[in-house]
Write a protein that holds these residues in place. Sequence first.
Motif, short mmCIF file in Angstrom:
data_model
loop_
_atom_site.label_atom_id
_atom_site.label_comp_id
_atom_site.label_asym_id
_atom_site.label_seq_id
_atom_site.Cartn_x
_atom_site.Cartn_y
_atom_site.Cartn_z
N GLY A 37 27.09 85.76 54.37
CA GLY A 37 27.51 84.90 53.67
C GLY A 37 26.95 83.55 53.60
O GLY A 37 26.34 83.18 54.67
N ALA A 38 26.87 82.80 52.39
CA ALA A 38 26.28 81.64 52.43
C ALA A 38 26.40 80.90 50.85
O ALA A 38 26.45 81.77 50.16
N PHE A 39 26.23 79.95 50.68
CA PHE A 39 26.21 79.14 49.47
C PHE A 39 24.96 79.28 48.65
O PHE A 39 23.98 79.01 49.37
N SER A 40 25.10 79.47 47.52
CA SER A 40 23.73 79.61 46.59
C SER A 40 23.41 78.33 45.96
O SER A 40 24.29 77.82 45.33
N VAL A 41 22.47 77.81 46.25
CA VAL A 41 21.75 76.69 45.70
C VAL A 41 21.32 76.70 44.29
O VAL A 41 21.10 75.68 43.59
N ASP A 42 21.26 77.93 43.95
CA ASP A 42 20.67 78.37 42.87
C ASP A 42 21.83 78.72 41.64
O ASP A 42 21.36 79.56 40.57
N GLY A 43 22.85 78.58 42.13
CA GLY A 43 24.13 79.19 41.08
C GLY A 43 24.17 78.49 39.73
O GLY A 43 24.40 79.41 38.76
N SER A 44 23.43 77.43 39.13
CA SER A 44 23.52 76.99 38.06
C SER A 44 22.64 77.88 37.18
O SER A 44 22.85 77.58 35.91
N VAL A 45 21.61 78.48 37.86
CA VAL A 45 20.83 79.35 36.86
C VAL A 45 21.00 80.74 37.04
O VAL A 45 20.27 81.49 36.43
N ARG A 46 22.44 81.19 37.34
CA ARG A 46 22.56 82.82 37.56
C ARG A 46 24.19 82.73 36.73
O ARG A 46 24.66 81.69 36.35
N THR A 47 24.38 83.85 36.59
CA THR A 47 25.59 84.11 35.83
C THR A 47 26.66 84.75 36.58
O THR A 47 26.72 85.78 37.37
N ASP A 48 27.83 83.96 36.94
CA ASP A 48 28.95 84.41 37.95
C ASP A 48 29.51 85.77 37.19
O ASP A 48 29.78 85.91 36.20
N GLY A 49 29.72 86.76 38.51
CA GLY A 49 30.14 87.81 38.11
C GLY A 49 29.14 88.96 37.46
O GLY A 49 29.27 90.00 37.40
N LEU A 50 27.83 88.55 37.33
CA LEU A 50 26.80 89.47 37.12
C LEU A 50 25.74 89.33 37.99
O LEU A 50 25.44 90.51 38.73
N ASP A 51 24.95 88.31 38.63
CA ASP A 51 23.98 88.22 39.47
C ASP A 51 24.46 86.86 40.35
O ASP A 51 23.56 86.50 41.13
N TRP A 52 25.77 86.64 40.40
CA TRP A 52 26.15 85.46 41.19
C TRP A 52 27.85 85.73 41.38
O TRP A 52 28.46 86.10 40.45
N PHE A 53 27.98 85.65 42.80
CA PHE A 53 29.72 86.13 43.10
C PHE A 53 30.07 84.63 43.60
O PHE A 53 30.22 84.79 44.95
N GLN A 54 30.46 83.51 43.20
CA GLN A 54 30.67 82.26 43.71
C GLN A 54 31.92 82.25 44.50
O GLN A 54 31.88 82.05 45.71
N ALA A 55 33.01 83.01 44.22
CA ALA A 55 34.26 82.99 45.30
C ALA A 55 34.08 84.13 46.27
O ALA A 55 34.59 84.06 47.24
N GLU A 56 33.31 84.92 46.29
CA GLU A 56 32.96 86.03 47.24
C GLU A 56 31.71 85.82 48.40
O GLU A 56 31.66 86.26 49.45
N GLU A 57 30.92 84.92 47.83
CA GLU A 57 29.56 84.63 48.55
C GLU A 57 29.87 83.78 50.02
O GLU A 57 29.04 84.13 51.11
N ILE A 58 30.49 83.14 49.94
CA ILE A 58 30.66 82.02 51.04
C ILE A 58 31.55 82.81 52.30
O ILE A 58 32.52 83.43 52.04
N LEU A 59 31.09 82.66 53.49
CA LEU A 59 31.73 83.08 54.69
C LEU A 59 32.78 82.13 54.63
O LEU A 59 32.93 80.86 55.02
N THR A 60 34.30 82.73 55.08
CA THR A 60 35.51 82.00 54.88
C THR A 60 36.14 81.94 56.21
O THR A 60 35.92 82.99 57.20
N GLU A 61 37.18 81.04 56.26
CA GLU A 61 38.24 81.34 57.32
C GLU A 61 38.92 82.51 57.50
O GLU A 61 39.34 83.00 58.52
#
Length: 227
Positions: free
Chosen positions: A109-133
């Motif tokens: 898990g980690a945050f994507s610095v390139d999320g702005s050029v990707r499509t959430d749900g297709l090649d980016w999974f913003q809610a799931e990518e980060i390691l959480t509590e």
Amino acid sequence: MKIIIAGDTHGRFSELFKLEDMDPDLILQCGDFGYWPKINACQRAMAFFFLGMPCHFVDGNHEDHRALAELRGADPKPRAHEIKENVIWQDRGSTLTLPDGRTVLFAGGAFSVDGSVRTDGLDWFQAEEILTERDFARFSGGKVDIVVSHTCPGRLTAPILGDMARWEQPDPSRAVLDKVWDRYRPSMWFFGHWHTRISGLLDGCEWHALAPLDGSSPLKDGIFVME
């Protein structure tokens, strides 16, 4: 036993084939493996991906996290999931015991610095990518000797990582990895994500940031050999 720890592969699985010439018994890979089973290019690459030794990878921010969640299902305990022969995804908080008795803990898990050029749900999974509590709550107790993660604990960012601080952006994953550090006090830690090769020692932990193993960096910078 020879173990090779490898940096981000980004789906360039042919780079992992080069490691076979070094005759390792085991490969541990630090995320951004490039697991995109619903993308045709990845399907074709995986179809021809055969290694003669096990390769255990953590999830990075560049993976299909929905597909990984399907593998996990409702299993409450973190464990390994074999995607195909000798290709094993290590869920966040899962462990592996080496033949010499040392325990490896995996924390993707980690945050994507390139999320702005990707499509959430297709090649980016913003809610799931980060390691959480919530992920950390699933981690078990016990002794851990080695940690393999995608990004690094917060204490290893600037100024320890020097000029890489220019990429600094808030990432809750690093705060969770600080808790992993405090709970387990490992003697070794390996991570990728930062696309550089640098090592250090902090509070008795020997840590190694690995450059990508995707053809963009010299092979020697993308691996660490442990015997």
